[in-house]
Enzyme design. Structure first.
Site, PDB file in Angstrom:
ATOM      1  N   HIS A   1      20.491   1.658  41.643  1.00 26.73           N
ATOM      2  CA  HIS A   1      20.953   0.800  40.548  1.00 26.73           C
ATOM      3  C   HIS A   1      21.895  -0.292  41.046  1.00 26.73           C
ATOM      4  O   HIS A   1      22.579  -0.136  42.059  1.00 26.73           O
ATOM      5  CB  HIS A   1      21.627   1.636  39.469  1.00 26.73           C
ATOM      6  CG  HIS A   1      20.668   2.485  38.702  1.00 26.73           C
ATOM      7  ND1 HIS A   1      21.024   3.165  37.570  1.00 26.73           N
ATOM      8  CD2 HIS A   1      19.344   2.760  38.901  1.00 26.73           C
ATOM      9  CE1 HIS A   1      19.984   3.829  37.100  1.00 26.73           C
ATOM     10  NE2 HIS A   1      18.951   3.597  37.896  1.00 26.73           N
TER      11      HIS A   1
ATOM     12  N   GLU B   1      24.734  -1.389  39.946  1.00 25.35           N
ATOM     13  CA  GLU B   1      26.155  -1.040  40.015  1.00 25.35           C
ATOM     14  C   GLU B   1      26.472  -0.261  41.287  1.00 25.35           C
ATOM     15  O   GLU B   1      27.531  -0.447  41.894  1.00 25.35           O
ATOM     16  CB  GLU B   1      26.565  -0.198  38.794  1.00 25.35           C
ATOM     17  CG  GLU B   1      26.336  -0.867  37.461  1.00 25.35           C
ATOM     18  CD  GLU B   1      24.982  -0.530  36.835  1.00 25.35           C
ATOM     19  OE1 GLU B   1      24.930  -0.459  35.591  1.00 25.35           O
ATOM     20  OE2 GLU B   1      23.997  -0.342  37.563  1.00 25.35           O
TER      21      GLU B   1
ATOM     22  N   CYS C   1      24.123   3.240  33.016  1.00 26.21           N
ATOM     23  CA  CYS C   1      23.679   4.595  32.699  1.00 26.21           C
ATOM     24  C   CYS C   1      24.844   5.550  32.981  1.00 26.21           C
ATOM     25  O   CYS C   1      25.878   5.153  33.522  1.00 26.21           O
ATOM     26  CB  CYS C   1      22.453   4.966  33.538  1.00 26.21           C
ATOM     27  SG  CYS C   1      22.803   5.200  35.295  1.00 26.21           S
TER      28      CYS C   1
ATOM     29  N   CYS D   1      25.902   5.763  36.783  1.00 26.30           N
ATOM     30  CA  CYS D   1      26.609   4.559  37.218  1.00 26.30           C
ATOM     31  C   CYS D   1      27.989   4.474  36.577  1.00 26.30           C
ATOM     32  O   CYS D   1      28.956   4.060  37.215  1.00 26.30           O
ATOM     33  CB  CYS D   1      25.793   3.308  36.905  1.00 26.30           C
ATOM     34  SG  CYS D   1      24.357   3.121  37.986  1.00 26.30           S
TER      35      CYS D   1
END
Length: 157
Positions: free
Chosen positions: A79, A81, A105, A108
């Site tokens: 992801h 992040e 999410c 993250c």
């Protein structure tokens, strides 16, 4: 006289520009780290370095059951992040803001909560984890808000 973009609009535009580097066709996500109105780093979702991209070999899909509904997700992708945190220094993250194209999410969010940032600004919502992410950030003292371009105001110098 022409009005300048606000800082929020400027940094969110940069996050969407960063997302264009994403290597998973399912969703392009970009994140930027900002401290004292200075860009400190960027991250986008994609495969680990040295591993084939989803665009090249297809997504690595995994099915999972969520409350009786079967969904799929790509497990090849890191992801945005996470990549942002991997490629920035902790000292730069302390007290900083993360602008991200998509609401983080749960995984993250946990990493962001432990990273030293003080604020997360996102554009597109992710309802699945919103309630618990909001609670986590509130408990961690992280300001969490959705960017809304419809209420955008020009920046003050």
């Amino acid at each position: 006289m022409e009005q300048r973009k606000s800082w929020d609009a400027y940094f969110m535009d940069l996050a969407f520009m960063v997302a264009e580097r994403a290597t998973c066709p399912r969703r392009h996500v970009g994140a930027v780290l900002v401290k004292d109105k200075k860009l400190m780093g960027t991250g986008y979702n994609g495969s680990p370095a040295g591993v084939a991209h989803c665009y090249d070999t297809g997504c690595m899909m995994e099915k999972y059951d969520e409350g009786g509904q079967v969904n799929e997700r790509c497990t090849r992708t890191i992801h945005a992040e996470v990549n942002l945190m991997l490629f920035t220094d902790r000292e730069d993250r302390i007290g900083a803001t993360v602008y991200v194209t998509d609401e983080p999410c749960w995984n993250c969010a946990k990493m962001l909560a432990n990273s030293g940032i003080k604020e997360v600004v996102y554009a597109r919502s992710y309802d699945k984890d919103h309630d618990k992410v909001s609670r986590l950030f509130e408990e961690a003292g992280i300001h969490f808000r959705q960017y809304d371009s419809r209420v955008e105001r020009p920046a003050k110098s």
